[in-house]
Design an enzyme around this catalytic site. Structure first.
Site, PDB file in Angstrom:
ATOM      1  N   GLU A  43      -5.273   8.063   0.647  1.00 58.51           N
ATOM      2  CA  GLU A  43      -5.591   7.889  -0.769  1.00 58.51           C
ATOM      3  C   GLU A  43      -6.579   8.947  -1.258  1.00 58.51           C
ATOM      4  O   GLU A  43      -7.066   9.779  -0.476  1.00 58.51           O
ATOM      5  CB  GLU A  43      -6.124   6.463  -0.988  1.00 58.51           C
ATOM      6  CG  GLU A  43      -5.060   5.433  -0.625  1.00 58.51           C
ATOM      7  CD  GLU A  43      -5.463   3.999  -0.909  1.00 58.51           C
ATOM      8  OE1 GLU A  43      -6.659   3.727  -1.144  1.00 58.51           O
ATOM      9  OE2 GLU A  43      -4.549   3.147  -0.883  1.00 58.51           O
ATOM     10  N   CYS A  52       1.869   7.854   0.453  1.00 63.87           N
ATOM     11  CA  CYS A  52       2.244   6.735   1.332  1.00 63.87           C
ATOM     12  C   CYS A  52       2.356   7.153   2.799  1.00 63.87           C
ATOM     13  O   CYS A  52       2.555   8.328   3.127  1.00 63.87           O
ATOM     14  CB  CYS A  52       3.596   6.170   0.923  1.00 63.87           C
ATOM     15  SG  CYS A  52       3.594   5.292  -0.638  1.00 63.87           S
ATOM     16  N   GLU A  54       4.867   6.622   4.807  1.00 66.60           N
ATOM     17  CA  GLU A  54       6.190   7.195   5.114  1.00 66.60           C
ATOM     18  C   GLU A  54       6.187   8.697   4.838  1.00 66.60           C
ATOM     19  O   GLU A  54       6.819   9.480   5.553  1.00 66.60           O
ATOM     20  CB  GLU A  54       7.276   6.545   4.250  1.00 66.60           C
ATOM     21  CG  GLU A  54       7.422   5.053   4.449  1.00 66.60           C
ATOM     22  CD  GLU A  54       6.575   4.234   3.474  1.00 66.60           C
ATOM     23  OE1 GLU A  54       5.393   4.579   3.271  1.00 66.60           O
ATOM     24  OE2 GLU A  54       7.102   3.249   2.948  1.00 66.60           O
ATOM     25  N   CYS A  88       9.313   6.459  -1.673  1.00 68.14           N
ATOM     26  CA  CYS A  88       9.520   6.739  -0.239  1.00 68.14           C
ATOM     27  C   CYS A  88      10.965   6.479   0.174  1.00 68.14           C
ATOM     28  O   CYS A  88      11.484   7.152   1.060  1.00 68.14           O
ATOM     29  CB  CYS A  88       8.540   5.953   0.613  1.00 68.14           C
ATOM     30  SG  CYS A  88       6.889   6.689   0.528  1.00 68.14           S
TER      31      CYS A  88
HETATM   32  N1  THU Z   1       1.903   2.355   0.427  1.00 65.96           N
HETATM   33  C1  THU Z   1       2.495   2.956   1.490  1.00 65.96           C
HETATM   34  O1  THU Z   1       1.834   3.657   2.280  1.00 65.96           O
HETATM   35  N2  THU Z   1       3.824   2.790   1.676  1.00 65.96           N
HETATM   36  C2  THU Z   1       4.622   2.010   0.865  1.00 65.96           C
HETATM   37  O2  THU Z   1       5.830   2.004   1.011  1.00 65.96           O
HETATM   38  C3  THU Z   1       4.007   1.173  -0.169  1.00 65.96           C
HETATM   39  C4  THU Z   1       2.605   1.539  -0.537  1.00 65.96           C
HETATM   40  C5  THU Z   1       0.455   2.565   0.212  1.00 65.96           C
HETATM   41  C6  THU Z   1       0.118   3.422  -0.970  1.00 65.96           C
HETATM   42  C7  THU Z   1      -1.304   2.979  -1.286  1.00 65.96           C
HETATM   43  O3  THU Z   1      -2.191   3.769  -0.479  1.00 65.96           O
HETATM   44  C8  THU Z   1      -1.357   1.552  -0.806  1.00 65.96           C
HETATM   45  O4  THU Z   1      -0.197   1.348  -0.010  1.00 65.96           O
HETATM   46  C9  THU Z   1      -1.368   0.533  -1.914  1.00 65.96           C
HETATM   47  O5  THU Z   1      -0.315   0.722  -2.762  1.00 65.96           O
END
Ligand code: THU
Length: 130
Positions: A43, A52, A54, A88
């Site tokens: 983040e 994300c 992925e 993703c």
């Molecule tokens: N997030 C992921 O890493 N993968 C996903 O498929 C859904 C969301 C993360 C993004 C963000 O850092 C946190 O989850 C909250 O949305």
């Protein structure tokens, strides 16, 4: 095997940089050549600039020489059975094999395995773009 992929995703989740959402996510991909690549969400204080788990895992795969994704495991301690976000799914669809599997997990293991194609039907692909 699939359980090994789950463990790689869970280990990756421990590396998450998620101070804003407090929602750590881990992803692991297996290529058709058998290599495993994992990633966490990363983040940023400027919220939309984060990405994300992925996406990190795909970056790892590309930097290790690329390949086709035949299996994906995804885990988030705060959401058993977490599904990949829409963005993703699109990024993964660029690299998946036709029969790629998606493992939906909780912190103890795989809850359910579904075909990736079932969660991203009628994808926009390069053949749609020529
Ligand atoms: N997030 C992921 O890493 N993968 C996903 O498929 C859904 C969301 C993360 C993004 C963000 O850092 C946190 O989850 C909250 O949305």
């Amino acid at each position: 095997m699939a359980e090994e992929l789950f463990r790689a995703a869970r280990m990756a989740m421990k590396r998450a940089y998620a101070p804003y959402s407090q929602f750590p996510v881990g992803a692991a991909l297996r290529t058709d050549a058998g290599a495993v690549h994992a990633g966490c969400n990363i983040e940023n204080a400027s919220y939309p600039e984060g990405w994300c788990a992925e996406t990190t895992a795909l970056g790892q795969m590309i930097m290790a020489g690329g390949g086709k994704v035949s299996e994906i495991a995804l885990v988030a301690e705060k959401m058993p059975g977490i599904m990949p976000c829409g963005g993703c799914r699109q990024r993964l669809s660029e690299f998946v094999t036709a029969d790629a599997k998606l493992h939906l997990c909780d912190m103890n293991g795989i809850l359910e395995t579904v075909p990736f194609s079932s969660v991203f039907p009628r994808a926009f692909g390069s053949e749609s773009n020529t």
